[in-house]
Enzyme design. Structure first.
Site, PDB file in Angstrom:
ATOM      1  N   SER A  59     -83.017 -18.440  33.697  1.00 17.38           N
ATOM      2  CA  SER A  59     -83.712 -19.020  34.873  1.00 17.38           C
ATOM      3  C   SER A  59     -84.047 -20.461  34.415  1.00 17.38           C
ATOM      4  CB  SER A  59     -84.943 -18.264  35.457  1.00 17.38           C
ATOM      5  OG  SER A  59     -84.380 -17.416  36.287  1.00 17.38           O
ATOM      6  N   LYS A  94     -82.869 -23.347  36.375  1.00 20.92           N
ATOM      7  CA  LYS A  94     -83.402 -23.830  37.341  1.00 20.92           C
ATOM      8  C   LYS A  94     -84.116 -25.077  37.217  1.00 20.92           C
ATOM      9  CE  LYS A  94     -84.205 -19.446  39.722  1.00 20.92           C
ATOM     10  NZ  LYS A  94     -83.804 -18.466  38.854  1.00 20.92           N
ATOM     11  N   SER A 101     -89.366 -18.175  40.528  1.00 23.74           N
ATOM     12  CA  SER A 101     -87.852 -18.327  40.115  1.00 23.74           C
ATOM     13  C   SER A 101     -87.029 -17.550  41.297  1.00 23.74           C
ATOM     14  CB  SER A 101     -87.937 -17.287  38.729  1.00 23.74           C
ATOM     15  OG  SER A 101     -86.662 -17.556  37.988  1.00 23.74           O
TER      16      SER A 101
END
Length: 508
Positions: free
Chosen positions: A78, A81, A323
């Site tokens: 993640s 991101k 997230s």
């Protein structure tokens, strides 16, 4: 608020956030040489044979203070991101809002002559309540009857719902929901494309009760669950087979237990949204004579109702704190739509990669297969993540983005996010603002920290191929050391750490 939590203050200066050191760092120490200390932390035997990427930079000058494996291409999970959110704020704008609207070609008195059109642009914040308000607007126009069909217009995006390389075993879980320009979020986390499945026990030996929220006929329930003796263990399983629209609930749930709610994805998100809206219309006295189908809104259709989402600057909070994968993928398609006229991964991802290269990331080192980091085909380097973190401090939207990052040790879920339970009672608590990342065999922590002298630092730690569960304690030890604590200050995490981000398993 815990008494030992320490917060940092932030002062906005010329579009950047100037970080100041905590006034009284908890358990502060006089650390030794940075390289020696970080090398010692990364000498953990769990990292034997692993790919380690770590970099520390001076946030103001960009000067590298520590580097190990910073050019190694790694699976970022993640941490990807960071790129997607920065590109969205730059290319769509901090004030960008998603729109959802209702249209008709002809209205005569209380009757829509022909079809009623529900048009979406990907808004992940559309819950049942928002569709209810749209229906109320239609009713307020005096509409009581639609002669034709309810047409769900999801053409703002393409019809590809999930990347082909996502693990098929993930697709029933809310962190891997299908993407559509018309969608429903079942909660305030904006888990778009999923539905709440609630299991309530009955009398012992009787079937358990199962309900969906929001209510919908697009998903079918096969209820095989029974009510077990009070205090007995729950063996409930909730599964939707790949490619199917039926959720099977099986096993035993103890009598007297509190209702259990889990999320499962809806295979047809567009029809799910249309069904929720059609129910809302009926509740407001608007009857649709025809069927519900997908289609395109005519160019000259009149607008009867509309709703705009919160601005992207605010949406970034649940996106990064929790997230949220679906928001990431919706933003990829939104970028593609704006930049290339096509709301698709094929259109949006190259635009994001080009944006990241404009921040100094060399061509060829970045590979984005999605926007969330769920794909195991994604690749970047810790050095490049650190460079981007340093570069975006100069952007006008940086203060809002910085506040949207999880804050170490802050128990408020919408402040601490995926770091809410980490680094509490250390100099990193309230100081570290960073993005987490976890997949099987990959863990990451990248963001900002202020050292005891008041100097802001950028850091990125990405670990792949380690032994055992995700070694979050190694990441924490590095962040605590940068904040002025001793390298041993981080508590060790369990070797059985989850294979996914804690917010994806709702453990934050």
């Amino acid at each position: 608020m815990h008494g030992r939590l320490v917060r940092i203050s932030s002062v906005v200066l010329a579009g950047a956030v100037a970080l100041t050191a905590p006034a009284v760092p908890a358990r502060a120490a006089a650390p030794g040489d940075l390289r020696t200390d970080l090398d010692a932390i990364l000498a953990d035997p769990r990292l034997d044979g692993a790919t380690v990427g770590a970099v520390v930079r001076d946030a103001r000058t960009g000067a590298v203070r520590y580097s190990r494996g910073a050019a190694a291409r790694v699976l970022p999970a993640s941490n990807l991101k960071i790129y997607t959110s920065g590109a969205a704020l730059s290319l769509l704008g901090a004030g960008y809002r998603f729109g959802t609207s209702v249209h008709a070609r002809s209205v005569s008195g209380a009757t829509v002559k022909g079809d009623l059109y529900l048009k979406g642009t990907g808004d992940p914040t559309m819950r049942a309540a928002e569709y209810d308000r749209l229906a109320a607007q239609v009713a307020a126009k005096g509409v009581e009857r639609v002669e034709g069909d309810l047409v769900a217009d999801d053409t703002w995006f393409d019809a590809v719902r999930t990347p082909s390389h996502w693990d098929p075993s993930d697709l029933q879980y809310y962190y891997a929901a299908p993407i559509s320009a018309l969608t429903v979020s079942p909660n305030d986390d904006f888990d778009a494309g999923s539905v709440n499945v609630t299991i309530t026990p009955g009398a012992e030996g009787e079937p358990a009760k199962v309900a969906l929220a929001p209510a919908t006929d697009v998903v079918k329930i096969d209820d095989r669950a029974v009510t077990g003796p009070p205090g007995s263990p729950s063996t409930v399983a909730v599964n939707r087979a790949e490619g199917g629209d039926t959720i099977v609930v099986s096993g035993s749930y103890p009598a007297g237990a509190a209702p259990l709610t889990v999320l499962r994805t809806v295979r047809k998100p567009t029809m799910y949204a249309a069904d929720v809206f059609r129910r809302a219309l009926r509740a407001h006295g608007v009857r649709v004579g025809g069927t519900t189908e997908r289609g395109r809104t005519p160019a000259r259709a009149a607008r009867l109702a509309s709703r705009a989402s919160m601005p992207l600057s605010r949406l970034t909070v649940p996106f990064l704190k929790l997230s949220n994968n679906m928001i990431a993928e919706i933003l990829v398609k939104s970028i593609g739509r704006k930049a290339r006229g096509r709301g698709s991964w094929d259109a949006g991802l190259p635009v994001i990669e080009r944006y990241v290269r404009s921040l100094g990331v060399p061509a060829g080192r970045l590979e984005m297969a999605d926007g969330s980091g769920l794909s195991r085909l994604d690749r970047t380097t810790a050095g490049d993540v650190g460079a981007v973190l340093a570069s975006v401090r100069r952007q006008r939207w940086f203060p809002a983005w910085y506040r949207a990052l999880p804050v170490a040790g802050d128990p408020d879920r919408m402040a601490g996010g995926t770091l809410a339970s980490r680094m509490r009672g250390t100099p990193a608590a309230g100081n570290v603002h960073a993005k987490t990342g976890t997949l099987t065999g990959a863990t990451a922590l990248s963001g900002y920290v202020t050292d005891p002298s008041g100097r802001p630092l950028v850091f990125s730690v990405i670990l792949n191929g380690y032994r055992g569960g995700a070694p979050k304690d190694i990441e924490d030890a590095i962040a605590i050391r940068l904040a002025g604590g001793t390298p041993s200050a981080a508590p060790r995490t369990a070797r059985t750490a989850p294979r996914l981000e804690c917010s994806w398993t709702k453990r934050c």
